[in-house]
Design a protein around this motif. Structure first.
Motif, short mmCIF file in Angstrom:
data_model
loop_
_atom_site.label_atom_id
_atom_site.label_comp_id
_atom_site.label_asym_id
_atom_site.label_seq_id
_atom_site.Cartn_x
_atom_site.Cartn_y
_atom_site.Cartn_z
N TYR A 151 32.67 56.52 137.69
CA TYR A 151 33.09 55.37 138.48
C TYR A 151 32.13 54.21 138.37
CZ TYR A 151 36.13 58.84 140.62
OH TYR A 151 37.06 59.83 140.82
N LEU A 190 30.37 51.09 143.63
CA LEU A 190 30.41 52.02 144.76
C LEU A 190 29.53 51.54 145.91
CD1 LEU A 190 30.13 55.46 142.91
CD2 LEU A 190 32.19 54.18 143.52
N TYR A 191 29.92 51.92 147.14
CA TYR A 191 29.07 51.70 148.31
C TYR A 191 29.03 52.98 149.12
CZ TYR A 191 33.37 51.03 151.09
OH TYR A 191 34.60 51.18 151.69
N CYS A 192 28.04 53.09 149.99
CA CYS A 192 27.79 54.33 150.73
C CYS A 192 27.77 54.07 152.22
CB CYS A 192 26.45 54.92 150.28
SG CYS A 192 25.98 56.44 151.13
N THR A 230 27.74 47.03 147.92
CA THR A 230 28.37 47.60 146.73
C THR A 230 27.43 47.43 145.54
OG1 THR A 230 30.58 47.11 147.56
CG2 THR A 230 30.35 47.46 145.19
N ARG A 263 27.03 49.93 138.26
CA ARG A 263 26.21 50.89 137.54
C ARG A 263 25.29 50.24 136.51
NH1 ARG A 263 29.49 55.53 135.87
NH2 ARG A 263 30.51 54.09 134.45
N VAL A 320 30.74 58.20 150.01
CA VAL A 320 30.70 57.15 149.00
C VAL A 320 32.12 56.70 148.70
CG1 VAL A 320 30.08 56.61 146.61
CG2 VAL A 320 28.54 57.99 148.01
N TYR A 321 32.31 55.37 148.63
CA TYR A 321 33.63 54.80 148.39
C TYR A 321 33.59 53.81 147.24
CZ TYR A 321 34.73 56.61 153.05
OH TYR A 321 34.92 57.43 154.12
N GLY A 322 34.74 53.64 146.62
CA GLY A 322 34.92 52.63 145.59
C GLY A 322 36.34 52.07 145.69
N ASP A 371 40.23 50.76 148.99
CA ASP A 371 39.05 51.62 149.09
C ASP A 371 39.48 53.08 149.00
OD1 ASP A 371 37.48 49.44 149.35
OD2 ASP A 371 36.92 49.79 151.44
N ARG A 410 34.97 58.56 147.02
CA ARG A 410 34.46 59.13 145.77
C ARG A 410 33.65 60.39 146.02
NH1 ARG A 410 38.17 56.59 143.11
NH2 ARG A 410 37.73 54.43 142.53
#
Length: 199
Positions: free
Chosen positions: A29, A32-34, A57, A60, A93-95, A102, A105
């Motif tokens: 992925y 991402l944010y947490c 966010t 990578r 964790v989401y993306g 949203d 992940r």
């Protein structure tokens, strides 16, 4: 002359946690944010600062092996009368999926260390899996994938054995643990020979 009654000593101890949600590795992925929070027993109370937060966010980077870096601060102090229900840090964790929504992940949790000092924690992540092949196909075609109603479910033992999951990367957190009056309440965590005053 009146004699004053002895002052009763406090029967609580403090657990102070500082550090950061440092990074994550999710090879499949990007963007991402947490979201993080703490799960703890009923004898525990948050004394100061915040026990939850959400990171920015992170992308990578150009290398496929690059991690997602957040370096989001953690700063919370707990008080308790006993160690039962020792705090766990819970991360989600989401993306954003292809439809711009949203999507989870990964979920994970880990107990905070029981000894003072700096610790690096790798939190293994997982995602719920559909219960049938049909549900899996529908989820793949139109989304979204299965999500937990309460992210703190991962910190509980009840119902975990019937939940289908698959592994999905990890999150790294660095924490500094300071304990106050722990040994004075009669508890031992293996550090008493070094310091009887601060642990």
């Amino acid at each position: 002359m009146a004699v004053r009654p002895p002052v009763s000593k406090s029967n609580v101890f403090l657990l102070m946690v500082t550090g950061e949600i440092e990074s994550a590795e999710f090879p499949e992925y990007d963007g991402l944010y947490c979201n993080f929070s703490f799960f703890y027993g009923q004898d525990w109370t948050v004394l100061s600062n915040s026990s939850e937060g959400i990171t920015q966010t992170s992308m990578r980077g150009s290398s496929p092996a690059s991690n997602f870096v957040w370096n989001f601060p953690i700063d919370v102090t707990f008080k308790s009368t006993n160690p039962f229900g020792w705090p766990q840090i819970v991360v989600s964790v989401y993306g954003v999926n292809s439809l711009g929504r949203d999507e989870v992940r990964g979920y994970g949790s880990i107990h905070l260390p029981v000894t003072p000092g700096r610790h690096s924690l790798d939190i293994d992540m997982f995602v719920p899996e559909p219960a049938s092949k049909l549900q899996k196909l529908v989820s793949w075609l139109i989304g979204p994938r299965p999500e937990l109603v309460d992210p703190k479910f991962v910190a509980r033992g009840e119902g975990r054995e019937i939940t289908r999951v698959s592994s999905q990367g990890f999150v790294r957190a660095n924490v500094n643990i300071v304990m106050k009056d722990f040994s004075k309440q009669g508890y031992r965590n293996g550090t008493e020979r070094f310091s009887n005053n601060s642990s």
